[in-house]
Scaffold this motif. Structure first.
Motif, short mmCIF file in Angstrom:
data_model
loop_
_atom_site.label_atom_id
_atom_site.label_comp_id
_atom_site.label_asym_id
_atom_site.label_seq_id
_atom_site.Cartn_x
_atom_site.Cartn_y
_atom_site.Cartn_z
N TRP A 47 -3.76 -4.27 -18.38
CA TRP A 47 -4.11 -4.20 -16.96
C TRP A 47 -5.49 -4.82 -16.71
CZ3 TRP A 47 -5.18 1.20 -14.40
CH2 TRP A 47 -5.46 1.04 -13.05
N ALA A 56 -4.76 1.58 -9.50
CA ALA A 56 -3.38 1.15 -9.26
C ALA A 56 -3.18 0.82 -7.78
CB ALA A 56 -2.40 2.23 -9.71
N TRP A 97 2.24 -4.43 -14.11
CA TRP A 97 2.73 -3.12 -13.68
C TRP A 97 3.19 -2.29 -14.87
CZ3 TRP A 97 0.92 -1.03 -9.68
CH2 TRP A 97 0.50 -1.82 -8.61
N ALA A 123 -2.28 -2.81 -6.19
CA ALA A 123 -1.14 -3.00 -5.28
C ALA A 123 -1.60 -3.68 -3.99
CB ALA A 123 -0.49 -1.65 -4.98
#
Length: 196
Positions: free
Chosen positions: A23, A105, A63, A109
Motif C-alpha cells: 500500500w 483507506a 486494495w 479511496a
C-alpha cells in the motif's frame, strides 16, 4: 518452542506488514512516478489517460494491500488482547494505528475517486472536441477546462494523504512491535499496575 498463538501472531504480523508495504510503496510510487510521468508525453489527454490506465492496473494490488493491512490488524488486535488490557499505552497506540489505517483507506479511496472524475471529464472534453491542456495527471494549467482542473486540484492534495497515513500506520506498528520486548512489556505492565 512456538505455540499456536505465536504462529497466528507471526502470520498476522507478516500479512499486515506485507500489505502495508504494498500500500505505502505503491501509493508513493504513484505520486512520485505515475502521476508526474505524463510530463514526458506531448498530448494533455494522453498525460491523463496513461496515469489513469496505470492506476487502474495497480488498483487491485493496492486494495489487496489495504485489505491485508486492515484484516491482519484485526487479527493482531485479537491475538494481543491480554497485552491491550495489561500493558499501559499498548491499547492507545493500537487504537491510533487502527484509526490511521481506516483514515488512510478512506483517503486512498477518495484519491481514486478524484482520478476517476479526472479521467471521465477528460473523455468528455475529447468527445466535445475541447483541447485538454494539463501539465501532468494532477497539475492543471491556466488553459485546463475547469471541470478537469477542479478534480486535479483535489487529487493533488488527496494523492499525498494516503501514503502519509499508510506510513504513519507502519510507524505505529513498529512502535507496537517494539513493545513486545521484555523490558518494554515489564515497564508497560508496571505502568498499568502502579499509580504515577
Amino acid at each position: 518452542m512456538l505455540t499456536m498463538q505465536d504462529d497466528k501472531h507471526a502470520m498476522a504480523q507478516a500479512v499486515h506488514d506485507l500489505g502495508s508495504a504494498l500500500w505505502f510503496g505503491g501509493s508513493t510510487m504513484g505520486v512520485v512516478g505515475v502521476n508526474s510521468a505524463g510530463r514526458d508525453l506531448k498530448d494533455g489527454s494522453d498525460r491523463i489517460r496513461v496515469a489513469s490506465s496505470a492506476w487502474g492496473r495497480f488498483a487491485p494490488a493496492q486494495w489487496a494491500g489495504i485489505a491485508a493491512t486492515l484484516l491482519a490488524g484485526i487479527q493482531l488486535t485479537r491475538v494481543g488482547g491480554r497485552r491491550i488490557a495489561l500493558q499501559k499505552g499498548f491499547g492507545t497506540v493500537g487504537a491510533a494505528k487502527a484509526a490511521l489505517a481506516v483514515a488512510g483507506a478512506a483517503a486512498t479511496a477518495y484519491a481514486a475517486y478524484c482520478g476517476k472524475r479526472i479521467a471521465d471529464a477528460t473523455a468528455e472534453a475529447e468527445r466535445m472536441g475541447e483541447p485538454v491542456d494539463v501539465t501532468d495527471a494532477t497539475t492543471p494549467t491556466e488553459r485546463t477546462p475547469e471541470r478537469i482542473a477542479k478534480w486535479q486540484r483535489q487529487q493533488r492534495v488527496a494523492q499525498f494523504v494516503g501514503p502519509v497515513l499508510a506510513g504513519a500506520n507502519i510507524a505505529a506498528g513498529s512502535h507496537l512491535v517494539q513493545s513486545y520486548r521484555a523490558g518494554a512489556t515489564a515497564k508497560g505492565v508496571l505502568g498499568r499496575l502502579l499509580p504515577n
